[in-house]
Design an enzyme around this catalytic site. Structure first.
Site, PDB file in Angstrom:
ATOM      1  CE1 TYR A  39      -3.082  -2.986   0.454  1.00  0.00           C
ATOM      2  CE2 TYR A  39      -3.664  -2.165   2.620  1.00  0.00           C
ATOM      3  CZ  TYR A  39      -3.835  -3.077   1.602  1.00  0.00           C
ATOM      4  OH  TYR A  39      -4.768  -4.074   1.752  1.00  0.00           O
ATOM      5  CG  HIS A  97      -0.898  -8.577   0.581  1.00  0.00           C
ATOM      6  ND1 HIS A  97      -0.588  -7.240   0.596  1.00  0.00           N
ATOM      7  CD2 HIS A  97      -2.220  -8.623   0.304  1.00  0.00           C
ATOM      8  CE1 HIS A  97      -1.664  -6.519   0.342  1.00  0.00           C
ATOM      9  NE2 HIS A  97      -2.667  -7.346   0.147  1.00  0.00           N
TER      10      HIS A  97
END
Length: 268
Positions: A39, A97
């Site tokens: 991110y 992730h």
């Protein structure tokens, strides 16, 4: 320690936008924040938490290891870098992730590295994200189910992923739902709007309450104070069995996130 049922997601938020979102969320009562290395906002999240005045011990903080850092020489150093950006000594939860099977990722190796990070005190809990049933089983076989706190997966009224959810429940692995509002697509759904009208609620609250009542943790994101407050109120909304059955009928395998390079073969 169980995963908090309600948190703030920070996907697609950067710089001042994520600082404002996190600080506002903490101000109105959120105590769980979800971020990730990819991110590129961990430093901003760390700044927001530091400036919020909320004690660190009151905040449940999650980050996720990106696929570029899965090797033995990169995973733990990358997590230490995340901690530095977040201005903390340890995160509460660290996730893999994406399993990235097409990149030849060894799930046993990655899970062992993640467990080592936990043993070093860099993270209180560990888990996985976007794992299907087969890969979750690989993770369990690698380090033991007792070490896997959650599988964070895309779930919404349009993507209910029941086979995977049932499997995770059997394993006693918490389910964390991301994209619960399907990028906002569910907000104008006639069924959800009808249920919302009956409860004097919003369609977003109905979708979030649907997830919460099934025991999922949710991490909706917003940059608007009124929406952050409104989403939080989903915790007080009690849907009837009939409401839940109506929402169950909305399943249409409406997946919003499916990166070909990193995604597994999804369970049907």
């Amino acid at each position: 320690m169980r995963i908090p049922q309600f948190g703030l997601g920070t996907f697609r938020l950067k710089d001042q936008a994520v600082i404002d979102s996190v600080k506002t969320a903490l101000d109105v009562g959120y105590r769980a924040i979800d971020t990730a290395q990819i991110y590129e906002n961990e430093a901003a999240v760390g700044q927001a938490i530091a400036e919020s005045g909320i004690p660190r011990k009151e905040i449940f903080l999650t980050t996720k290891i990106w696929v570029d850092h899965f090797s033995a020489d990169k995973l733990i150093p990358s997590l230490k870098d995340s901690l530095q950006k977040l201005r903390i000594d340890a995160v509460d939860l660290t996730l893999i992730h994406w399993p990235a099977p097409k990149l030849g990722v060894s799930i046993p190796e990655v899970m062992q590295l993640l467990l080592e990070a936990k043993q070093q005190g860099l993270t209180q809990q560990i888990g996985i994200s976007n794992f299907n049933i087969a890969l979750t089983q690989q993770a369990i076989d690698s380090i033991g189910v007792e070490h896997i706190a959650t599988n964070q997966i895309e779930l919404s009224p349009y993507l209910q992923n029941q086979h995977l959810v049932d499997y995770l429940r059997e394993q006693n692995i918490d389910v964390t739902s991301y994209m619960t509002l399907a990028y906002g697509k569910v907000l104008n759904d006639p069924t959800l709007l009808g249920i919302a009208a009956q409860h004097q609620a919003t369609s977003a609250q109905v979708a979030l309450a649907w997830a919460l009542q099934q025991g999922y943790a949710v991490i909706p994101s917003s940059t608007k104070r009124e929406n952050l407050i409104s989403n939080l109120k989903a915790q007080d909304l009690k849907l009837s069995a009939e409401d839940m059955q109506m929402i169950a009928q909305l399943e249409r395998n409406g997946r919003e996130v499916d990166p070909q390079a990193w995604a597994p073969e999804w369970d049907k």
